[in-house]
Scaffold this motif. Sequence first.
Motif, PDB file in Angstrom:
ATOM      1  N   UNK A   1     -30.939  -5.298  11.607  1.00  0.00           N
ATOM      2  CA  UNK A   1     -30.840  -5.114  10.156  1.00  0.00           C
ATOM      3  C   UNK A   1     -29.418  -4.753   9.740  1.00  0.00           C
ATOM      4  N   UNK A   2     -28.743  -3.925  10.553  1.00  0.00           N
ATOM      5  CA  UNK A   2     -27.346  -3.566  10.254  1.00  0.00           C
ATOM      6  C   UNK A   2     -26.466  -4.805  10.342  1.00  0.00           C
ATOM      7  N   UNK A   3     -26.655  -5.602  11.376  1.00  0.00           N
ATOM      8  CA  UNK A   3     -25.868  -6.822  11.561  1.00  0.00           C
ATOM      9  C   UNK A   3     -26.069  -7.798  10.400  1.00  0.00           C
ATOM     10  N   UNK A   4     -27.311  -7.937   9.934  1.00  0.00           N
ATOM     11  CA  UNK A   4     -27.586  -8.841   8.819  1.00  0.00           C
ATOM     12  C   UNK A   4     -26.987  -8.335   7.512  1.00  0.00           C
ATOM     13  N   UNK A   5     -27.039  -7.030   7.280  1.00  0.00           N
ATOM     14  CA  UNK A   5     -26.561  -6.458   6.021  1.00  0.00           C
ATOM     15  C   UNK A   5     -25.039  -6.344   5.997  1.00  0.00           C
ATOM     16  N   UNK A   6     -24.430  -6.087   7.165  1.00  0.00           N
ATOM     17  CA  UNK A   6     -22.976  -5.888   7.262  1.00  0.00           C
ATOM     18  C   UNK A   6     -22.409  -6.846   8.314  1.00  0.00           C
ATOM     19  N   UNK A   7     -22.306  -8.135   7.987  1.00  0.00           N
ATOM     20  CA  UNK A   7     -21.924  -9.133   8.986  1.00  0.00           C
ATOM     21  C   UNK A   7     -20.516  -8.949   9.560  1.00  0.00           C
TER      22      UNK A   7
ATOM     23  N   UNK B   1     -24.038   5.338  11.401  1.00  0.00           N
ATOM     24  CA  UNK B   1     -24.705   4.675  12.519  1.00  0.00           C
ATOM     25  C   UNK B   1     -24.405   5.395  13.822  1.00  0.00           C
ATOM     26  N   UNK B   2     -25.273   5.152  14.790  1.00  0.00           N
ATOM     27  CA  UNK B   2     -25.122   5.786  16.092  1.00  0.00           C
ATOM     28  C   UNK B   2     -25.121   4.755  17.200  1.00  0.00           C
ATOM     29  N   UNK B   3     -24.355   5.064  18.248  1.00  0.00           N
ATOM     30  CA  UNK B   3     -24.281   4.142  19.376  1.00  0.00           C
ATOM     31  C   UNK B   3     -24.661   4.822  20.691  1.00  0.00           C
TER      32      UNK B   3
ATOM     33  N   UNK C   1     -19.267  -6.171  10.520  1.00  0.00           N
ATOM     34  CA  UNK C   1     -19.300  -5.025  11.422  1.00  0.00           C
ATOM     35  C   UNK C   1     -19.751  -5.459  12.808  1.00  0.00           C
ATOM     36  N   UNK C   2     -18.993  -5.086  13.822  1.00  0.00           N
ATOM     37  CA  UNK C   2     -19.388  -5.359  15.217  1.00  0.00           C
ATOM     38  C   UNK C   2     -20.511  -4.393  15.579  1.00  0.00           C
ATOM     39  N   UNK C   3     -21.691  -4.925  15.851  1.00  0.00           N
ATOM     40  CA  UNK C   3     -22.880  -4.085  16.032  1.00  0.00           C
ATOM     41  C   UNK C   3     -23.432  -4.072  17.458  1.00  0.00           C
TER      42      UNK C   3
END
Length: 176
Positions: free
Chosen positions: A67-73, A36-38, A75-77
Amino acid sequence: RTPSQPSPLELSLLNKTVDDCDQLGVHVAHPGRLYFGNTDSLAAHLSAIYEMPEIKLVEPELLDQAQISARFPALETNDITVGIFSPQCGGVEPVDLTMAYCKAAKQQPNVHIIEDTGVTRLHEKGGKISGVTLSDGRFVKADTVVLASGTHTNALLHDSFGDIQLPMVPFEHSYA
């Protein structure tokens, strides 16, 4: 063929490596991987990687922050802008795999390991690698060839066969 439809030789090479890891006891780490990128620059880099034909072999999914937040709850997104998730992505320590191949090969009769010699071309016959041309011009016929050229493997495959790629994409990363 399209980038999402690997050739029979590509699938054969990929499946052979996975099977060999299992048989040789070499650990395949991280089944499935999220990159992932920030920053805008990392997001652009990941988006460009997602468009590369060779990455299609590991069935990636381009994900946005929601989608990242939903798949990897867990993980601070909050600062993540984009990600690539590949359920088939994995990694193997290349030195461990190469040494395991060498150890197993040395136990076989009529095996010759040629070290410190470059390979400039692979030769194919009947859908499998049948030999190599060495950097000094010699041709060596072989029933089995171990590709131990790391990130240079795809260049060797391209020089030998044209449009054949393994799903290897170098990622810049740090070591802890």
